[in-house]
Design a protein around this motif. Sequence first.
Motif, PDB file in Angstrom:
ATOM      1  N   THR A  18       0.817  -1.206   0.000  1.00  0.00           N
ATOM      2  CA  THR A  18       0.000   0.000   0.000  1.00  0.00           C
ATOM      3  C   THR A  18       0.853   1.259   0.000  1.00  0.00           C
ATOM      4  N   ALA A  19       0.399   2.274  -0.739  1.00  0.00           N
ATOM      5  CA  ALA A  19       1.036   3.591  -0.715  1.00  0.00           C
ATOM      6  C   ALA A  19       0.014   4.612  -0.254  1.00  0.00           C
ATOM      7  N   GLY A  20       0.400   5.432   0.708  1.00  0.00           N
ATOM      8  CA  GLY A  20      -0.435   6.530   1.183  1.00  0.00           C
ATOM      9  C   GLY A  20       0.106   7.828   0.629  1.00  0.00           C
ATOM     10  N   ILE A  21      -0.676   8.491  -0.212  1.00  0.00           N
ATOM     11  CA  ILE A  21      -0.252   9.714  -0.887  1.00  0.00           C
ATOM     12  C   ILE A  21      -0.964  10.900  -0.245  1.00  0.00           C
ATOM     13  N   ARG A  22      -0.211  11.928   0.137  1.00  0.00           N
ATOM     14  CA  ARG A  22      -0.793  13.166   0.681  1.00  0.00           C
ATOM     15  C   ARG A  22      -0.521  14.283  -0.320  1.00  0.00           C
ATOM     16  N   CYS A  23      -1.586  14.999  -0.705  1.00  0.00           N
ATOM     17  CA  CYS A  23      -1.433  16.117  -1.630  1.00  0.00           C
ATOM     18  C   CYS A  23      -2.103  17.356  -1.048  1.00  0.00           C
ATOM     19  N   SER A  24      -1.568  18.510  -1.409  1.00  0.00           N
ATOM     20  CA  SER A  24      -2.215  19.773  -1.070  1.00  0.00           C
ATOM     21  C   SER A  24      -2.425  20.554  -2.359  1.00  0.00           C
ATOM     22  N   GLY A  25      -3.408  21.422  -2.345  1.00  0.00           N
ATOM     23  CA  GLY A  25      -3.710  22.212  -3.542  1.00  0.00           C
ATOM     24  C   GLY A  25      -5.081  21.920  -4.108  1.00  0.00           C
ATOM     25  N   GLY A  26      -5.817  21.002  -3.530  1.00  0.00           N
ATOM     26  CA  GLY A  26      -7.157  20.655  -3.991  1.00  0.00           C
ATOM     27  C   GLY A  26      -7.435  19.184  -3.751  1.00  0.00           C
ATOM     28  N   SER A  27      -8.680  18.784  -3.987  1.00  0.00           N
ATOM     29  CA  SER A  27      -9.001  17.366  -3.813  1.00  0.00           C
ATOM     30  C   SER A  27      -8.275  16.558  -4.893  1.00  0.00           C
ATOM     31  N   PHE A  28      -7.992  15.311  -4.584  1.00  0.00           N
ATOM     32  CA  PHE A  28      -7.140  14.505  -5.460  1.00  0.00           C
ATOM     33  C   PHE A  28      -7.432  13.027  -5.270  1.00  0.00           C
ATOM     34  N   ILE A  29      -6.848  12.227  -6.158  1.00  0.00           N
ATOM     35  CA  ILE A  29      -6.857  10.770  -6.052  1.00  0.00           C
ATOM     36  C   ILE A  29      -5.407  10.309  -6.126  1.00  0.00           C
ATOM     37  N   GLY A  30      -4.967   9.560  -5.102  1.00  0.00           N
ATOM     38  CA  GLY A  30      -3.607   9.028  -5.088  1.00  0.00           C
ATOM     39  C   GLY A  30      -3.518   7.765  -5.931  1.00  0.00           C
ATOM     40  N   TRP A  31      -2.349   7.508  -6.504  1.00  0.00           N
ATOM     41  CA  TRP A  31      -2.143   6.317  -7.312  1.00  0.00           C
ATOM     42  C   TRP A  31      -0.758   5.728  -7.032  1.00  0.00           C
ATOM     43  N   ALA A  32      -0.602   4.438  -7.322  1.00  0.00           N
ATOM     44  CA  ALA A  32       0.680   3.757  -7.160  1.00  0.00           C
ATOM     45  C   ALA A  32       0.826   2.668  -8.218  1.00  0.00           C
ATOM     46  N   ARG A  33       2.065   2.431  -8.633  1.00  0.00           N
ATOM     47  CA  ARG A  33       2.374   1.382  -9.610  1.00  0.00           C
ATOM     48  C   ARG A  33       2.705   0.094  -8.846  1.00  0.00           C
ATOM     49  N   CYS A  34       2.126  -0.981  -9.299  1.00  0.00           N
ATOM     50  CA  CYS A  34       2.296  -2.271  -8.635  1.00  0.00           C
ATOM     51  C   CYS A  34       3.323  -3.138  -9.367  1.00  0.00           C
ATOM     52  N   LYS A  35       3.785  -4.154  -8.691  1.00  0.00           N
ATOM     53  CA  LYS A  35       4.799  -5.060  -9.227  1.00  0.00           C
ATOM     54  C   LYS A  35       4.347  -5.710 -10.536  1.00  0.00           C
ATOM     55  N   ASN A  36       3.039  -5.986 -10.676  1.00  0.00           N
ATOM     56  CA  ASN A  36       2.537  -6.615 -11.898  1.00  0.00           C
ATOM     57  C   ASN A  36       2.339  -5.624 -13.046  1.00  0.00           C
ATOM     58  N   GLY A  37       2.745  -4.359 -12.854  1.00  0.00           N
ATOM     59  CA  GLY A  37       2.661  -3.344 -13.905  1.00  0.00           C
ATOM     60  C   GLY A  37       1.384  -2.525 -13.890  1.00  0.00           C
ATOM     61  N   GLN A  38       0.397  -2.964 -13.154  1.00  0.00           N
ATOM     62  CA  GLN A  38      -0.854  -2.213 -13.096  1.00  0.00           C
ATOM     63  C   GLN A  38      -0.715  -1.010 -12.160  1.00  0.00           C
ATOM     64  N   VAL A  39      -1.531   0.011 -12.426  1.00  0.00           N
ATOM     65  CA  VAL A  39      -1.587   1.182 -11.568  1.00  0.00           C
ATOM     66  C   VAL A  39      -2.896   1.124 -10.811  1.00  0.00           C
ATOM     67  N   THR A  40      -2.817   1.269  -9.501  1.00  0.00           N
ATOM     68  CA  THR A  40      -4.012   1.254  -8.672  1.00  0.00           C
ATOM     69  C   THR A  40      -4.225   2.643  -8.094  1.00  0.00           C
ATOM     70  N   GLN A  41      -5.464   2.971  -7.815  1.00  0.00           N
ATOM     71  CA  GLN A  41      -5.753   4.293  -7.277  1.00  0.00           C
ATOM     72  C   GLN A  41      -6.507   4.196  -5.961  1.00  0.00           C
ATOM     73  N   GLY A  42      -6.318   5.215  -5.144  1.00  0.00           N
ATOM     74  CA  GLY A  42      -7.027   5.296  -3.881  1.00  0.00           C
ATOM     75  C   GLY A  42      -8.350   6.013  -4.056  1.00  0.00           C
ATOM     76  N   ALA A  43      -8.965   6.304  -2.937  1.00  0.00           N
ATOM     77  CA  ALA A  43     -10.220   7.052  -2.949  1.00  0.00           C
ATOM     78  C   ALA A  43      -9.923   8.542  -3.083  1.00  0.00           C
ATOM     79  N   GLN A  44     -10.910   9.294  -3.550  1.00  0.00           N
ATOM     80  CA  GLN A  44     -10.779  10.743  -3.608  1.00  0.00           C
ATOM     81  C   GLN A  44     -10.572  11.267  -2.190  1.00  0.00           C
ATOM     82  N   ALA A  45      -9.653  12.214  -2.042  1.00  0.00           N
ATOM     83  CA  ALA A  45      -9.336  12.766  -0.726  1.00  0.00           C
ATOM     84  C   ALA A  45      -9.254  14.286  -0.797  1.00  0.00           C
TER      85      ALA A  45
END
Length: 107
Positions: free
Chosen positions: A49-76
């Motif tokens: 799991t990757a926890g992404i923190r962003c500032s500047g507006g609402s966002f969706i965090g994403w991370a690249r997985c070992k199998n090559g797929q990109v997964t995304q978190g919930a809107q925050a």
Amino acid sequence: MKRKLFAVAVAGLTLAGGSTLAAATPAAASQDAQPLALSCSLAWNDKNTAGIRCSGGSFIGWARCKNGQVTQGAQAASGTISYAYCTSVYSSLKSPFTRSDWGGVPK
């Protein structure tokens, strides 16, 4: 319902004069919109799991997985954390996990 209201508004502007129609169309409004600038950091991670923190507006965090797929978190909201789970695509985080393997996108 929104389309009907928009159509009625456009019809009313057409009767009032063509010069005001261009300013009221959605295309004209989108030309003035500026892209949202985010500043993101990796707040937390483990092997899955990757926890992404962003500032500047609402966002969706994403991370690249070992199998090559990109997964995304919930809107925050700005300043909070969006968790991207590689277990949701039957994988773990890419290793090594570098800056190019995670981020946030404006929402």
